[in-house]
Design an enzyme around this catalytic site. Structure first.
Site, PDB file in Angstrom:
ATOM      1  CD  GLU A 193      -1.084   6.698   8.536  1.00 15.91           C
ATOM      2  OE1 GLU A 193      -0.538   7.733   8.101  1.00 15.91           O
ATOM      3  OE2 GLU A 193      -0.571   5.984   9.423  1.00 15.91           O
TER       4      GLU A 193
ATOM      5  CG  HIS B  31       2.856   7.049   7.126  1.00 16.84           C
ATOM      6  ND1 HIS B  31       2.221   8.150   7.658  1.00 16.84           N
ATOM      7  CD2 HIS B  31       4.058   7.486   6.666  1.00 16.84           C
ATOM      8  CE1 HIS B  31       2.992   9.215   7.515  1.00 16.84           C
ATOM      9  NE2 HIS B  31       4.116   8.840   6.918  1.00 16.84           N
TER      10      HIS B  31
ATOM     11  N   GLY C 257     -29.965  12.856  -5.551  1.00 15.05           N
ATOM     12  CA  GLY C 257     -30.062  11.443  -5.889  1.00 15.05           C
ATOM     13  C   GLY C 257     -28.810  10.665  -5.561  1.00 15.05           C
TER      14      GLY C 257
ATOM     15  CB  CYS D  51       5.819   9.893  10.039  1.00 12.10           C
ATOM     16  SG  CYS D  51       7.047  10.213   8.762  1.00 12.10           S
TER      17      CYS D  51
END
Length: 534
Positions: free
Chosen positions: A186, A184, A239, A97
């Site tokens: 990704e 894009h 935890g 981009c």
């Protein structure tokens, strides 16, 4: 993190002779996602500031460079630019981009306002299916988000693909191994985006899949032993998957030199404190100091209704308890923290104000609220997970033998149930919410939906509603069910939970939880809402 310390961290990795790709960040919301996608190919990646110089990059010896997207236009007065000497390094480059537009401009091409911006899904028309676009099917959906476009390609570049609105959707200089995509790859909406990324990583950059959980664990254990020596390490255990994985990793590296401290502030879910002690102390023989501080925390919240004030008071009390107990149990030389790679990226201040060109600092969240300790308790830090994303932490936890119930645990806020009780927190309300939340967890697990949700929990409202039970009028609290779907928690959709599941949960709560006569379902996405109510 400054550019200098950012480089120092990257050089640590380079010193291990590990193959890696670097992402130069121009302020994109997807830079972190690019790094995660590369890691999914089992190749290490790091996000660095766009200000990283060619000389600094040369020291890292990356196999490839990715230029991220960004909110700017390349012709803005304060548009961020990379060191032009990068083009002389002989390293493959992929511009995404804004990164593609910057590549074109710096190499002699032309970028201008698009006649029509392109936002959302677009079908990719492939002109050259070789190299970068191998195994990317013609007509594949790709995610666009741009108002500028390439008008003229630099000398030596060829067209790889276009869309109806973007004449140059993918371009390449095959000889110099420079590639650019206007979309894009990704993001999950780009259907064959991972195929393109794998092509760049494996075929163009010639990387091998050497970034594995096993290699990380081996390297981390060596680093911990070298850094700590025979000194003592303290870990605040919550935890959750991060601190639990860290505890397992440290225990494998240094054994009884590790002391875990679990501060029970009284805001955990039903049975969790007991289960934590059972897993660590009894089953895996990792010593945990249990600190019962429920009354202290509840007293600090008496009469408090503002959510930010609740968070502050819980944080301050945590520091006080941690300080007292670390003095009692100490001395300790090191404090272990579960800092993850997104925290490192956030603190690298790579965002740019397009109007002023000033850096926009990003505040990093304090971890376990231990950032405000007095000077005489300023430990040296051990942060073995600082190079990992959340999904990688889960993989490491599994490889170390962490129980699946912890590995797959839904995200749980630091202040716990205190921010799932709207208004003042009381012992009565905590008991009500614990019982309701337990039913939610039991049914979501029993019916096999736990892995379908990012989070699934109950919220207690500070109002009462009229109901009828056994021909008698009731006036009791309503409980909200909040189930969401998400990839990373940054955005989230409300989950379309099955009606049968919701009906079972609702019936059980109103019949089994004293003080509740109504159950409602939250159908708000993020944005505009947030996942938690406070």
């Amino acid at each position: 993190m400054t550019l200098q310390t950012e480089m120092e961290a990257a050089l640590e990795v380079a010193a291990l002779n590990r193959e890696m790709l670097i992402i130069l960040d121009f302020g994109s919301q997807y830079s972190e996602l690019i790094a995660r996608r590369i890691r999914e190919t089992q190749v290490y990646s790091e996000v660095l500031s766009y200000r990283t110089t060619a000389d600094q990059i040369r020291q890292l010896s990356p196999k490839g460079i990715i230029l991220s997207g960004g909110p700017n236009s390349v012709y803005d007065d304060y548009a961020p630019v990379c060191d032009p000497e990068i083009w002389n390094l002989g390293i493959p480059v992929l511009g995404v981009c804004y990164g593609m537009q910057l590549m074109v401009q710096q190499l002699g091409g032309q970028v201008d306002r698009a006649e029509r911006g392109e936002y959302g899904k677009a079908a990719l028309v492939i002109d050259d299916p070789t190299d970068l676009l191998t195994n990317v099917e013609p007509g594949s959906t790709m995610w666009m988000s741009h108002g500028d476009s390439v008008k003229t390609m630099p000398e030596g570049f060829e067209l790889l693909a276009h869309t109806d609105n973007t004449p140059c959707a993918a371009i390449a200089d095959h000889q110099r191994k420079f590639y650019g995509v206007q979309f894009h790859p990704e993001v999950v909406h780009s259907v064959h985006g991972m195929a393109l990324i794998r092509n760049f990583v494996y075929h163009i950059c010639d990387c091998e899949p050497t970034w594995t959980t096993e290699t990380f664990v081996e390297e981390a254990i060596r680093e911990i032993r070298a850094r700590v020596g025979d000194k003592r390490v303290l870990l605040a255990l919550s935890g959750g998957v991060d601190s639990s994985t860290l505890a397992f990793l440290l225990h494998r590296a240094i054994g009884d030199q590790l002391t875990c401290m679990f501060i029970d502030q009284g805001f955990m879910r039903k049975g969790e404190p007991e289960r934590l002690m059972e897993v660590f102390n009894e089953k895996f023989k990792i010593h945990v100091e249990y600190i019962q501080a429920r009354d202290r925390f509840l007293q600090r919240l008496e009469g408090i209704t503002d959510p930010e004030e609740k968070r502050k008071r819980i944080g301050h009390e945590f520091i006080r308890v941690f300080e007292e107990e670390s003095r009692r149990l100490g001395p300790f030389d090191y404090l272990a923290q579960g800092t993850l790679y997104p925290d490192v990226i956030e603190s690298a201040d790579t965002n740019v104000d397009p109007k002023t060109g000033e850096r926009v600092a990003v505040k990093i969240k304090s971890h376990h609220n231990v950032g405000g300790l007095p000077k005489d308790l300023q430990f040296k830090l051990v942060e073995p997970l600082r190079r990992l994303f959340k999904d990688e932490v889960r993989q490491v936890g599994r490889s170390l033998g962490l129980p699946e119930e912890i590995v797959k645990r839904h995200p749980f806020p630091g202040p716990g149930l205190a921010i799932r009780i709207l208004g003042e927190v009381t012992a009565e309300k905590l008991n009500i919410l614990r019982d309701a939340d337990l039913i939610v967890r039991q049914e979501v697990n029993r019916q096999g939906y736990y892995d379908e949700f990012w989070q699934a929990f109950a919220v207690l409202l500070p109002v009462k509603s009229v109901g009828v039970m056994g021909d008698k009028r009731t006036y009791a609290y309503p409980v909200v069910l909040r189930f969401v779907s998400s990839e990373d928690g940054m955005t989230a959709d409300w989950s379309r939970a099955p009606y049968d599941l919701l009906e079972t949960i609702s019936n059980r709560i109103v019949n089994e939880v004293k003080g509740v006569n109504r159950v409602v379902y939250d159908i708000t996405s993020k944005p505009p809402g947030t996942i938690e109510w406070e």
